[in-house]
Scaffold this motif. Structure first.
Motif, short mmCIF file in Angstrom:
data_model
loop_
_atom_site.label_atom_id
_atom_site.label_comp_id
_atom_site.label_asym_id
_atom_site.label_seq_id
_atom_site.Cartn_x
_atom_site.Cartn_y
_atom_site.Cartn_z
N MET A 35 80.06 93.18 22.38
CA MET A 35 79.31 94.29 22.92
C MET A 35 77.84 94.14 22.49
O MET A 35 77.54 93.72 21.38
N TYR A 36 76.93 94.48 23.38
CA TYR A 36 75.50 94.34 23.15
C TYR A 36 74.86 95.73 23.28
O TYR A 36 75.25 96.52 24.13
N ARG A 37 73.86 96.01 22.43
CA ARG A 37 73.29 97.35 22.42
C ARG A 37 71.79 97.31 22.14
O ARG A 37 71.32 96.52 21.34
N ALA A 38 71.05 98.20 22.82
CA ALA A 38 69.62 98.39 22.57
C ALA A 38 69.32 99.88 22.70
O ALA A 38 70.02 100.60 23.42
N GLU A 39 68.26 100.31 22.01
CA GLU A 39 67.86 101.72 22.12
C GLU A 39 66.34 101.79 22.26
O GLU A 39 65.61 101.15 21.50
N THR A 40 65.90 102.57 23.24
CA THR A 40 64.48 102.79 23.49
C THR A 40 64.24 104.27 23.69
O THR A 40 64.83 104.88 24.59
N ARG A 41 63.42 104.87 22.85
CA ARG A 41 63.06 106.29 22.98
C ARG A 41 64.27 107.20 23.16
O ARG A 41 64.26 108.13 23.97
N GLY A 42 65.32 106.91 22.42
CA GLY A 42 66.51 107.76 22.49
C GLY A 42 67.46 107.45 23.62
O GLY A 42 68.45 108.15 23.81
N ILE A 43 67.18 106.39 24.38
CA ILE A 43 68.10 105.97 25.45
C ILE A 43 68.83 104.73 24.94
O ILE A 43 68.22 103.67 24.75
N ARG A 44 70.14 104.89 24.71
CA ARG A 44 70.94 103.76 24.21
C ARG A 44 71.66 103.10 25.39
O ARG A 44 72.32 103.79 26.18
N VAL A 45 71.51 101.79 25.48
CA VAL A 45 72.15 101.01 26.54
C VAL A 45 73.13 100.04 25.87
O VAL A 45 72.72 99.22 25.03
N THR A 46 74.40 100.16 26.24
CA THR A 46 75.44 99.29 25.70
C THR A 46 76.04 98.50 26.85
O THR A 46 76.35 99.08 27.91
N VAL A 47 76.20 97.19 26.66
CA VAL A 47 76.72 96.33 27.73
C VAL A 47 77.91 95.53 27.20
O VAL A 47 77.87 94.99 26.10
N GLU A 48 78.95 95.47 28.03
CA GLU A 48 80.12 94.66 27.72
C GLU A 48 80.42 93.75 28.91
O GLU A 48 80.93 94.20 29.94
N PRO A 49 80.06 92.45 28.80
CA PRO A 49 80.32 91.52 29.90
C PRO A 49 81.70 90.88 29.80
O PRO A 49 82.31 90.85 28.72
N ARG A 50 82.19 90.37 30.94
CA ARG A 50 83.45 89.63 30.93
C ARG A 50 83.47 88.67 32.12
O ARG A 50 82.87 88.93 33.17
N PHE A 51 84.16 87.58 31.95
CA PHE A 51 84.36 86.59 33.01
C PHE A 51 85.51 87.07 33.88
O PHE A 51 86.54 87.52 33.38
N VAL A 52 85.34 86.99 35.21
CA VAL A 52 86.37 87.45 36.15
C VAL A 52 86.98 86.22 36.82
O VAL A 52 86.47 85.72 37.83
N GLU A 53 88.06 85.75 36.24
CA GLU A 53 88.69 84.52 36.72
C GLU A 53 89.18 84.63 38.15
O GLU A 53 89.02 83.70 38.95
N GLU A 54 89.76 85.78 38.51
CA GLU A 54 90.34 85.93 39.86
C GLU A 54 89.29 85.93 40.98
O GLU A 54 89.63 85.74 42.14
N GLU A 55 88.03 86.11 40.65
CA GLU A 55 86.97 86.07 41.66
C GLU A 55 86.11 84.81 41.54
O GLU A 55 85.08 84.68 42.20
N SER A 56 86.54 83.88 40.69
CA SER A 56 85.79 82.65 40.46
C SER A 56 86.52 81.45 41.05
O SER A 56 87.74 81.48 41.22
N GLN A 57 85.75 80.42 41.38
CA GLN A 57 86.29 79.15 41.86
C GLN A 57 85.54 78.04 41.14
O GLN A 57 84.62 77.44 41.70
N PRO A 58 85.92 77.75 39.91
CA PRO A 58 85.18 76.76 39.11
C PRO A 58 85.04 75.40 39.79
O PRO A 58 84.00 74.75 39.68
#
Length: 130
Positions: free
Chosen positions: A1-24
């Motif tokens: 999980m990734y997080r940043a805060e600016t002037r009281g606005i907290r942004v949290t991001v959780e990325p993931r790889f989507v295998e079923e929509e990928s064609q390596p």
């Protein structure tokens, strides 16, 4: 999980790889990311627009700008949160994203809330250790 805060606005991001929509085998790698934006300030704010910098595994840059997120321009009162999920296709098995949201206060003042840099990694990344 990734997080940043600016002037009281907290942004949290959780990325993931989507295998079923990928064609390596065809160089198509799809990533989803869930973002939670939380207003920790005492002010009411509205998310007006977004700006992303996407860098693929070969170092190629792409800029994405637009109004709101997922078709919405949410208004957040003190203590409120907004969560959404979106996606990013890449032609490489890894990359990074980062950016900012343009937030508007009721006074008309605008500021950029940082979106933290986050990794887009698939199981197809070949790591080299020196």
């Amino acid at each position: 999980m990734y997080r940043a805060e600016t002037r009281g606005i907290r942004v949290t991001v959780e990325p993931r790889f989507v295998e079923e929509e990928s064609q390596p085998e065809k160089g198509k790698f799809f990533f989803a990311y869930t973002v939670e934006i939380t207003n920790l300030s005492e002010d009411r704010v509205q998310l007006e627009s977004r700006q992303w910098t996407i860098i693929d595994g070969l170092g190629r840059f792409q800029q994405v700008k637009g109004a709101g997120v997922v078709g919405k321009q949410p208004v957040l009162g003190p203590g409120e949160s907004f969560t959404y999920t979106s996606g990013c296709p890449l032609t490489t098995p890894d990359g990074t994203m980062q950016g900012s949201y343009l937030m508007l206060l009721e006074t008309g003042e605008a500021f950029k809330a940082e979106i933290p840099a986050f990794a887009l990694d698939s199981p197809f990344v070949k790591r080299v250790i020196h």
